[in-house]
Structures are given as structure tokens and as C-alpha cells.
Design a protein around this motif. Structure first.
Motif, mmCIF file in Angstrom:
data_model
loop_
_atom_site.group_PDB
_atom_site.id
_atom_site.type_symbol
_atom_site.label_atom_id
_atom_site.label_comp_id
_atom_site.label_asym_id
_atom_site.label_seq_id
_atom_site.Cartn_x
_atom_site.Cartn_y
_atom_site.Cartn_z
ATOM 1 N N ALA A 246 0.818 -1.213 0.000
ATOM 2 C CA ALA A 246 0.000 0.000 0.000
ATOM 3 C C ALA A 246 0.852 1.264 0.000
ATOM 4 N N ARG A 247 2.154 1.100 0.296
ATOM 5 C CA ARG A 247 3.086 2.222 0.299
ATOM 6 C C ARG A 247 2.648 3.332 1.255
ATOM 7 N N LEU A 248 2.195 2.941 2.425
ATOM 8 C CA LEU A 248 1.882 3.930 3.439
ATOM 9 C C LEU A 248 3.159 4.640 3.848
ATOM 10 N N ASP A 249 3.076 5.934 4.168
ATOM 11 C CA ASP A 249 4.296 6.662 4.484
ATOM 12 C C ASP A 249 4.875 6.186 5.812
ATOM 13 N N ALA A 250 6.163 6.445 6.005
ATOM 14 C CA ALA A 250 6.884 5.938 7.169
ATOM 15 C C ALA A 250 6.294 6.451 8.469
ATOM 16 N N HIS A 251 5.794 7.695 8.476
ATOM 17 C CA HIS A 251 5.208 8.269 9.681
ATOM 18 C C HIS A 251 3.964 7.479 10.111
ATOM 19 N N THR A 252 3.124 7.122 9.134
ATOM 20 C CA THR A 252 1.920 6.357 9.439
ATOM 21 C C THR A 252 2.271 4.991 9.998
ATOM 22 N N VAL A 253 3.235 4.334 9.385
ATOM 23 C CA VAL A 253 3.653 3.015 9.862
ATOM 24 C C VAL A 253 4.243 3.114 11.267
ATOM 25 N N ASP A 254 5.011 4.179 11.516
ATOM 26 C CA ASP A 254 5.579 4.379 12.855
ATOM 27 C C ASP A 254 4.476 4.531 13.896
ATOM 28 N N LEU A 255 3.422 5.268 13.560
ATOM 29 C CA LEU A 255 2.322 5.477 14.493
ATOM 30 C C LEU A 255 1.583 4.181 14.813
ATOM 31 N N MET A 256 1.628 3.219 13.899
ATOM 32 C CA MET A 256 0.965 1.942 14.149
ATOM 33 C C MET A 256 1.610 1.178 15.306
ATOM 34 N N HIS A 257 2.844 1.506 15.622
ATOM 35 C CA HIS A 257 3.539 0.834 16.716
ATOM 36 C C HIS A 257 3.220 1.458 18.070
ATOM 37 N N ARG A 258 2.447 2.534 18.089
ATOM 38 C CA ARG A 258 2.217 3.263 19.337
ATOM 39 C C ARG A 258 0.791 3.083 19.850
ATOM 40 N N ASP A 259 0.672 3.023 21.154
ATOM 41 C CA ASP A 259 -0.628 2.951 21.823
ATOM 42 C C ASP A 259 -0.832 4.270 22.555
ATOM 43 N N VAL A 260 -1.707 5.121 22.025
ATOM 44 C CA VAL A 260 -1.890 6.470 22.567
ATOM 45 C C VAL A 260 -3.370 6.675 22.880
ATOM 46 N N ALA A 261 -3.710 6.612 24.159
ATOM 47 C CA ALA A 261 -5.098 6.784 24.594
ATOM 48 C C ALA A 261 -5.145 7.934 25.591
ATOM 49 N N LEU A 262 -5.551 9.105 25.119
ATOM 50 C CA LEU A 262 -5.489 10.319 25.919
ATOM 51 C C LEU A 262 -6.875 10.928 26.142
ATOM 52 N N ALA A 263 -6.983 11.701 27.201
ATOM 53 C CA ALA A 263 -8.200 12.457 27.496
ATOM 54 C C ALA A 263 -7.865 13.941 27.523
ATOM 55 N N ALA A 264 -8.895 14.788 27.655
ATOM 56 C CA ALA A 264 -8.688 16.240 27.589
ATOM 57 C C ALA A 264 -9.457 16.950 28.695
ATOM 58 N N PRO A 265 -9.215 16.619 29.969
ATOM 59 C CA PRO A 265 -9.978 17.264 31.048
ATOM 60 C C PRO A 265 -9.726 18.765 31.178
ATOM 61 N N ARG A 266 -8.497 19.228 30.919
ATOM 62 C CA ARG A 266 -8.226 20.661 31.050
ATOM 63 C C ARG A 266 -8.922 21.433 29.931
ATOM 64 N N ALA A 267 -8.996 20.822 28.744
ATOM 65 C CA ALA A 267 -9.722 21.464 27.650
ATOM 66 C C ALA A 267 -11.213 21.542 27.983
ATOM 67 N N ALA A 268 -11.752 20.472 28.555
ATOM 68 C CA ALA A 268 -13.166 20.467 28.933
ATOM 69 C C ALA A 268 -13.448 21.524 29.994
ATOM 70 N N ALA A 269 -12.470 21.767 30.872
ATOM 71 C CA ALA A 269 -12.658 22.714 31.975
ATOM 72 C C ALA A 269 -12.811 24.159 31.492
ATOM 73 N N ILE A 270 -12.338 24.467 30.281
ATOM 74 C CA ILE A 270 -12.521 25.827 29.755
ATOM 75 C C ILE A 270 -13.702 25.882 28.779
ATOM 76 N N GLY A 271 -14.514 24.822 28.787
ATOM 77 C CA GLY A 271 -15.744 24.832 28.007
ATOM 78 C C GLY A 271 -15.677 24.195 26.642
ATOM 79 N N TRP A 272 -14.551 23.549 26.312
ATOM 80 C CA TRP A 272 -14.434 22.917 24.992
ATOM 81 C C TRP A 272 -15.106 21.560 24.996
ATOM 82 N N LYS A 273 -15.960 21.328 24.029
ATOM 83 C CA LYS A 273 -16.618 20.037 23.860
ATOM 84 C C LYS A 273 -16.645 19.712 22.377
ATOM 85 N N PRO A 274 -15.990 18.623 21.945
ATOM 86 C CA PRO A 274 -15.945 18.307 20.516
ATOM 87 C C PRO A 274 -17.341 18.104 19.926
ATOM 88 N N ALA A 275 -17.572 18.675 18.772
ATOM 89 C CA ALA A 275 -18.829 18.437 18.063
ATOM 90 C C ALA A 275 -18.896 17.006 17.564
#
Length: 291
Positions: A246-275
Motif C-alpha cells: 500500500a506504500r503507506l508513508d513511514a510516519h503512518t507506519v511508525d504510528l501503528m507501533h504506538r498505543d496512545v489513549a489520551l483524554a482532555a480534562p483541562r480542555a473540557a474545563a474551559i468549556g471545549w466540547k468536541p462536536a
């Protein structure tokens, strides 16, 4: 407010400029070419000719701004981020701020060591990417109204970013692949418009500190691949050989090796809520024929 952007022509910068203009702010943005100037104008920004290396030439414009947002990044000849230029530009911007002005530095939620909306200790930093984490700390030390926005994996409008690359790969190959053994790794995502809204929320709240631009609904890579592939009626498969084909770029393949599960409580505290509460919501909308 008068706001200065280091880019309003890239995927993120254009969205930020448009969001600020829609909220009634006056936006000026650095541009490097006539095409960049045209895109900046389309987003509602006033073009300022120059490059990141020439920020000192625009000290008066930066000093007049109520807020400065650094969204631009230039790359070296080998395609890597120009860390030295980014640091020099950031330091010049911080040095030109007027008292009380707000400043937002754009960082990356996928940096090794990132767990919550807090600085990463120098000892925990990956040597290859430690420069950005060190610069984050320097930005935060510069004043009460300085902020770092760590972008999650951006999707939505535009043709840039990892999810857009995967969508293009799904359209070109059947099926869309991901690395064997990486399917359970999670990615933290955010719609482009929601990310732009967070920049605006930070500026308007005069907030400082670190904020995660993520929707709070991490998705396993296998699920991301299946959702993205469904837009092109292709099915995700688990095969390293298919990834190579598929010739995915190296950056995309690199990201496949990472487990990134994050939250955004400080963003929520200033009133941000994703649509968009998740990638699933965006894909459902696209399937319904809405962009």
C-alpha cells in the motif's frame, strides 16, 4: 482581538484562522507564497509576507497582537522537522509578546512519554523527539498566558494527516492494511474543526498550560482501519506485506507501533466540547452523504 498566526495556509492553520474570524477576531498570518496568501485570505486572515526564519522582521506586528498562535512547521532537506528553526522562531515570538498577550504553541499528542495534560520530565523523553518536549516546558515557563496544544490525530476537512492518507490508501488498494500485531494499539483522534475550536477557546479564556486536542474516544487501530476502509468499501486486513504494497508513508507506519489513549480534562474545563464525539460519528455522517 488582534491575533497573529505563523500559518493560515496549512491544514490546521487555515482551520484555526477561519474559526477565529468566525468568532469576530482579526487575524494576520505569515505567508511564504502567493498561493499561501490566497488561502490565508480565503480563511479570513490578512497575509504577512515572510518565513519562520524572518520572524524578527515582524516584531512590531507580533508585539501588537493580543494573541500569537504558532501552527507552522518547516522541514529539512531529508524531510524531518526543523527543530532548530522551530525553537528559534518560538523564542523570537515569545520575546516579542506585549505584556499580557496570549501565546499558543502547537505540539504533538503522540510524543513518547505523553500521558496527561502535563509536562513530560526530561528523563522520560525520547532522545529523537525530546527537543519538542523541552520546548514545551520553555513555553510554559515564559508566562501565565502561554499554552501548549498537543494535537491528536486530525481528521475531517482537508487532505492532510494520517487519517486522510489512510482513506486515500483505502481508495487505491483493496483491502486497507495495518501492521500485524498492532491492531489493538489505540489512537487518539480529533476532528479538524474541533481542534480549531480549542485554539479559539484557549485564546478567549486566556488559559495557560497544556491542553490535549483529542475527542476522548481512543480507537484501536483495527477499528480505525475498518472505519476508514468502509468509506471506500474496502475491508481492513492484518498483514505486514500488504502495508508495504500500500506504500503507506513511514510516519503512518511508525504510528501503528504506538498505543496512545489520551483524554482532555483541562480542555473540557474551559468549556471545549468536541462536536464530533468520535471518529465513528464522522464516518456515519460521511456515509450519510454529509461532508
Amino acid at each position: 482581538m488582534d491575533i497573529f498566526l505563523t500559518s493560515a495556509s496549512g491544514q490546521v492553520g487555515a482551520a484555526v484562522a477561519a474559526a477565529l474570524e468566525q468568532r469576530g477576531h482579526r487575524v494576520a498570518a505569515l505567508v511564504r507564497s502567493a498561493s499561501s496568501a490566497a488561502r490565508a485570505r480565503a480563511a479570513g486572515a490578512r497575509p504577512i509576507d515572510g518565513t519562520l526564519a524572518e520572524i524578527a522582521r515582524h516584531r512590531a506586528i507580533v508585539h501588537a497582537a493580543d494573541a500569537v498562535i504558532h501552527t507552522a512547521m518547516e522541514y529539512t532537506a531529508d524531510g524531518t522537522e526543523n527543530a532548530a528553526l522551530d525553537r528559534a522562531c518560538t523564542e523570537a515570538l515569545l520575546g516579542a509578546l506585549k505584556p499580557g498577550a496570549r501565546f499558543i504553541y502547537t505540539s504533538n499528542a503522540y510524543l513518547p512519554g505523553v500521558v496527561d495534560e502535563a509536562p513530560v520530565a526530561a528523563a522520560a523523553a525520547d532522545p529523537r523527539r525530546g527537543w519538542r518536549l523541552a520546548l514545551e516546558r520553555d513555553v510554559l515557563d515564559a508566562g501565565a498566558h502561554t499554552a501548549v496544544l498537543r494535537l491528536g490525530m486530525v481528521y475531517g476537512r482537508g487532505d492532510g494527516g494520517t487519517v486522510a492518507d489512510l482513506t486515500a490508501a483505502a481508495a487505491a488498494t483493496a483491502p486497507l492494511p495495518y501492521l500485524a500485531g498492532a491492531g489493538a494499539n489505540r489512537w487518539s483522534l480529533v476532528h479538524l474543526d474541533d481542534a480549531a475550536a480549542l485554539y479559539a477557546a484557549i485564546v478567549e479564556a486566556a488559559a495557560g498550560g497544556i491542553f490535549h486536542a483529542v475527542d476522548g474516544a481512543p480507537r484501536a487501530i483495527a477499528q480505525v482501519a475498518a472505519l476508514v476502509a468502509s468509506l471506500s468499501a474496502n475491508t481492513a486486513v492484518e498483514a505486514d506485506e500488504a502495508v508495504l504494497r500500500a506504500r503507506l508513508d513511514a510516519h503512518t507506519v511508525d504510528l501503528m507501533h504506538r498505543d496512545v489513549a489520551l483524554a482532555a480534562p483541562r480542555a473540557a474545563a474551559i468549556g471545549w466540547k468536541p462536536a464530533y464525539a468520535s471518529l465513528d460519528a464522522f464516518v456515519a455522517e460521511r456515509r450519510g452523504g454529509v461532508r
